[in-house]
Enzyme design. Structure first.
Site, PDB file in Angstrom:
ATOM      1  N   ARG A   1     -28.947  71.565  -3.588  1.00 32.14           N
ATOM      2  CA  ARG A   1     -28.914  70.184  -3.097  1.00 32.14           C
ATOM      3  C   ARG A   1     -29.068  70.116  -1.589  1.00 32.14           C
ATOM      4  O   ARG A   1     -29.049  69.023  -1.032  1.00 32.14           O
ATOM      5  CB  ARG A   1     -27.573  69.553  -3.473  1.00 32.14           C
ATOM      6  CG  ARG A   1     -27.631  68.676  -4.721  1.00 32.14           C
ATOM      7  CD  ARG A   1     -26.188  68.332  -5.033  1.00 32.14           C
ATOM      8  NE  ARG A   1     -25.993  67.067  -5.630  1.00 32.14           N
ATOM      9  CZ  ARG A   1     -25.671  66.903  -6.918  1.00 32.14           C
ATOM     10  NH1 ARG A   1     -25.610  67.919  -7.726  1.00 32.14           N
ATOM     11  NH2 ARG A   1     -25.410  65.703  -7.371  1.00 32.14           N
TER      12      ARG A   1
ATOM     13  N   ARG B   1     -22.528  54.197 -16.260  1.00 31.34           N
ATOM     14  CA  ARG B   1     -22.494  55.490 -16.958  1.00 31.34           C
ATOM     15  C   ARG B   1     -21.084  55.839 -17.433  1.00 31.34           C
ATOM     16  O   ARG B   1     -20.099  55.588 -16.742  1.00 31.34           O
ATOM     17  CB  ARG B   1     -22.997  56.575 -16.005  1.00 31.34           C
ATOM     18  CG  ARG B   1     -23.046  57.951 -16.632  1.00 31.34           C
ATOM     19  CD  ARG B   1     -23.953  58.864 -15.887  1.00 31.34           C
ATOM     20  NE  ARG B   1     -23.390  59.311 -14.616  1.00 31.34           N
ATOM     21  CZ  ARG B   1     -23.991  60.223 -13.845  1.00 31.34           C
ATOM     22  NH1 ARG B   1     -25.154  60.734 -14.193  1.00 31.34           N
ATOM     23  NH2 ARG B   1     -23.443  60.581 -12.712  1.00 31.34           N
TER      24      ARG B   1
ATOM     25  N   ARG C   1     -23.503  58.442  -2.446  1.00 23.65           N
ATOM     26  CA  ARG C   1     -24.208  59.590  -3.054  1.00 23.65           C
ATOM     27  C   ARG C   1     -25.717  59.455  -2.873  1.00 23.65           C
ATOM     28  O   ARG C   1     -26.412  60.450  -2.672  1.00 23.65           O
ATOM     29  CB  ARG C   1     -23.845  59.696  -4.537  1.00 23.65           C
ATOM     30  CG  ARG C   1     -22.409  60.180  -4.724  1.00 23.65           C
ATOM     31  CD  ARG C   1     -21.924  59.933  -6.125  1.00 23.65           C
ATOM     32  NE  ARG C   1     -22.622  60.728  -7.115  1.00 23.65           N
ATOM     33  CZ  ARG C   1     -22.703  60.398  -8.399  1.00 23.65           C
ATOM     34  NH1 ARG C   1     -22.162  59.282  -8.829  1.00 23.65           N
ATOM     35  NH2 ARG C   1     -23.353  61.173  -9.224  1.00 23.65           N
TER      36      ARG C   1
ATOM     37  N   ARG D   1     -16.750  58.365 -14.366  1.00 26.22           N
ATOM     38  CA  ARG D   1     -16.480  59.261 -13.251  1.00 26.22           C
ATOM     39  C   ARG D   1     -16.069  58.435 -12.040  1.00 26.22           C
ATOM     40  O   ARG D   1     -16.670  57.405 -11.769  1.00 26.22           O
ATOM     41  CB  ARG D   1     -17.739  60.077 -12.920  1.00 26.22           C
ATOM     42  CG  ARG D   1     -17.981  61.198 -13.888  1.00 26.22           C
ATOM     43  CD  ARG D   1     -19.349  61.803 -13.752  1.00 26.22           C
ATOM     44  NE  ARG D   1     -19.787  62.039 -12.386  1.00 26.22           N
ATOM     45  CZ  ARG D   1     -20.924  62.674 -12.073  1.00 26.22           C
ATOM     46  NH1 ARG D   1     -21.710  63.136 -13.030  1.00 26.22           N
ATOM     47  NH2 ARG D   1     -21.267  62.839 -10.830  1.00 26.22           N
TER      48      ARG D   1
ATOM     49  N   LYS E   1     -31.245  64.083 -14.954  1.00 25.36           N
ATOM     50  CA  LYS E   1     -31.304  65.551 -14.930  1.00 25.36           C
ATOM     51  C   LYS E   1     -30.429  66.160 -16.033  1.00 25.36           C
ATOM     52  O   LYS E   1     -30.866  67.031 -16.763  1.00 25.36           O
ATOM     53  CB  LYS E   1     -30.811  66.104 -13.578  1.00 25.36           C
ATOM     54  CG  LYS E   1     -31.610  65.687 -12.371  1.00 25.36           C
ATOM     55  CD  LYS E   1     -31.166  66.443 -11.120  1.00 25.36           C
ATOM     56  CE  LYS E   1     -29.730  66.186 -10.703  1.00 25.36           C
ATOM     57  NZ  LYS E   1     -29.460  64.800 -10.270  1.00 25.36           N
TER      58      LYS E   1
HETATM   59  P1  AMP Z   1     -23.414  65.835 -10.247  1.00 26.75           P
HETATM   60  O1  AMP Z   1     -22.685  65.827 -11.539  1.00 26.75           O
HETATM   61  O2  AMP Z   1     -24.539  66.832 -10.236  1.00 26.75           O
HETATM   62  O3  AMP Z   1     -23.847  64.460  -9.798  1.00 26.75           O
HETATM   63  O4  AMP Z   1     -22.381  66.361  -9.146  1.00 26.75           O
HETATM   64  C1  AMP Z   1     -21.196  65.630  -8.855  1.00 26.75           C
HETATM   65  C2  AMP Z   1     -20.674  66.000  -7.494  1.00 26.75           C
HETATM   66  O5  AMP Z   1     -20.373  67.399  -7.436  1.00 26.75           O
HETATM   67  C3  AMP Z   1     -21.647  65.762  -6.346  1.00 26.75           C
HETATM   68  O6  AMP Z   1     -21.651  64.419  -5.884  1.00 26.75           O
HETATM   69  C4  AMP Z   1     -21.096  66.737  -5.305  1.00 26.75           C
HETATM   70  O7  AMP Z   1     -19.918  66.231  -4.703  1.00 26.75           O
HETATM   71  C5  AMP Z   1     -20.688  67.933  -6.170  1.00 26.75           C
HETATM   72  N1  AMP Z   1     -21.823  68.878  -6.331  1.00 26.75           N
HETATM   73  C6  AMP Z   1     -22.497  69.183  -7.464  1.00 26.75           C
HETATM   74  N2  AMP Z   1     -23.482  70.068  -7.220  1.00 26.75           N
HETATM   75  C7  AMP Z   1     -23.434  70.323  -5.890  1.00 26.75           C
HETATM   76  C8  AMP Z   1     -24.194  71.126  -5.013  1.00 26.75           C
HETATM   77  N3  AMP Z   1     -25.239  71.859  -5.455  1.00 26.75           N
HETATM   78  N4  AMP Z   1     -23.846  71.141  -3.693  1.00 26.75           N
HETATM   79  C9  AMP Z   1     -22.805  70.431  -3.230  1.00 26.75           C
HETATM   80  N5  AMP Z   1     -22.060  69.636  -3.999  1.00 26.75           N
HETATM   81  C10 AMP Z   1     -22.353  69.572  -5.325  1.00 26.75           C
END
Ligand code: AMP
Length: 207
Positions: free
Chosen positions: A88, A122, A164, A153, A13
């Site tokens: 999400r 990653r 996740r 990360r 994404k």
């Molecule tokens: P990402 O970089 O999109 O994988 O986001 C990393 C982490 O941020 C996720 O595993 C969640 O803990 C938090 N996060 C990001 N976007 C959301 C969302 N829309 N709702 C809840 N938690 C989020």
């Protein structure tokens, strides 16, 4: 055009959103990037989010909805944007309905085994959001785009990746149905090569 990028963690994404946003000159709104920046700067939101993120859990809906509401009100969003990683959960999607009109939802579909391989290798740049895979870095530790040090990360560690993916299947996958019913969903095979995916996304956005 207002677009959502749906799909599990590691589906591509962020990479594709960055490319499409550059091509169309619209902002990429990544809630994950916003939260990571807040964590780095130790803002109240960042401190609140840290334990959830590091455990691979979702940050509470009300925190994230406020962030997105504020961000979408900014001037640069008036000509469209890509939401990368939001919504999400079904409550987030319902809240978004009251904030914005979404034109297209792009769902990048990738099998779990492939996601695990991608996420655990990653490396990311906290400065510009670029992502890499160790298998292509040849030992390089700096971002090719901005020169900043690359990191793994914490939530890309093997055990957190599994958490996740579980969270994705339980809380985010129901959104596929949600948007299918609304008629805005476009599913794209995220296992294809990056250029093919990019072209496919542009094509579905053009309708
Ligand atoms: P990402 O970089 O999109 O994988 O986001 C990393 C982490 O941020 C996720 O595993 C969640 O803990 C938090 N996060 C990001 N976007 C959301 C969302 N829309 N709702 C809840 N938690 C989020």
């Amino acid at each position: 055009m207002n677009v959502i990028f749906l799909g599990p963690p590691g589906a591509g994404k962020g990479t594709q959103a960055q490319r499409i946003c550059n091509a169309l000159n619209i902002p990429q709104i990544s809630t994950g990037d916003i939260l990571r920046r807040a964590m780095k700067e130790e803002t109240p939101t960042g401190l609140k989010a840290k334990s959830f993120i590091e455990a691979g859990l979702l940050v509470p809906d009300e925190v994230i909805i406020d962030i997105v509401r504020e961000r979408l009100a900014q001037d640069d969003c008036q000509n469209g944007y890509i939401l990368d990683g939001f919504p999400r959960t079904v409550p987030q999607a319902e809240a978004l309905e009251t904030i914005a009109k979404i034109d297209v939802v792009v769902d990048l579909d990738v099998a779990d085994e492939e996601l695990i391989a991608r996420l655990s290798g990653r490396r990311v740049c906290l400065n510009c959001g670029a992502t890499y895979h160790v298998s292509h870095l040849n030992g390089e530790t700096k971002c090719a785009k901005c020169g900043e040090e690359l990191i793994q990360r914490k939530d890309d560690s093997a055990e957190t990746v599994l958490a996740r993916l579980n969270v994705y299947h339980e809380q985010t996958a129901p959104l596929v149905d949600f948007y299918q019913k609304k008629g805005t969903l476009k599913v794209i095979d995220g296992a294809q090569d990056m250029d093919t995916i990019f072209e496919s996304i542009l094509a579905v956005m053009k309708g």
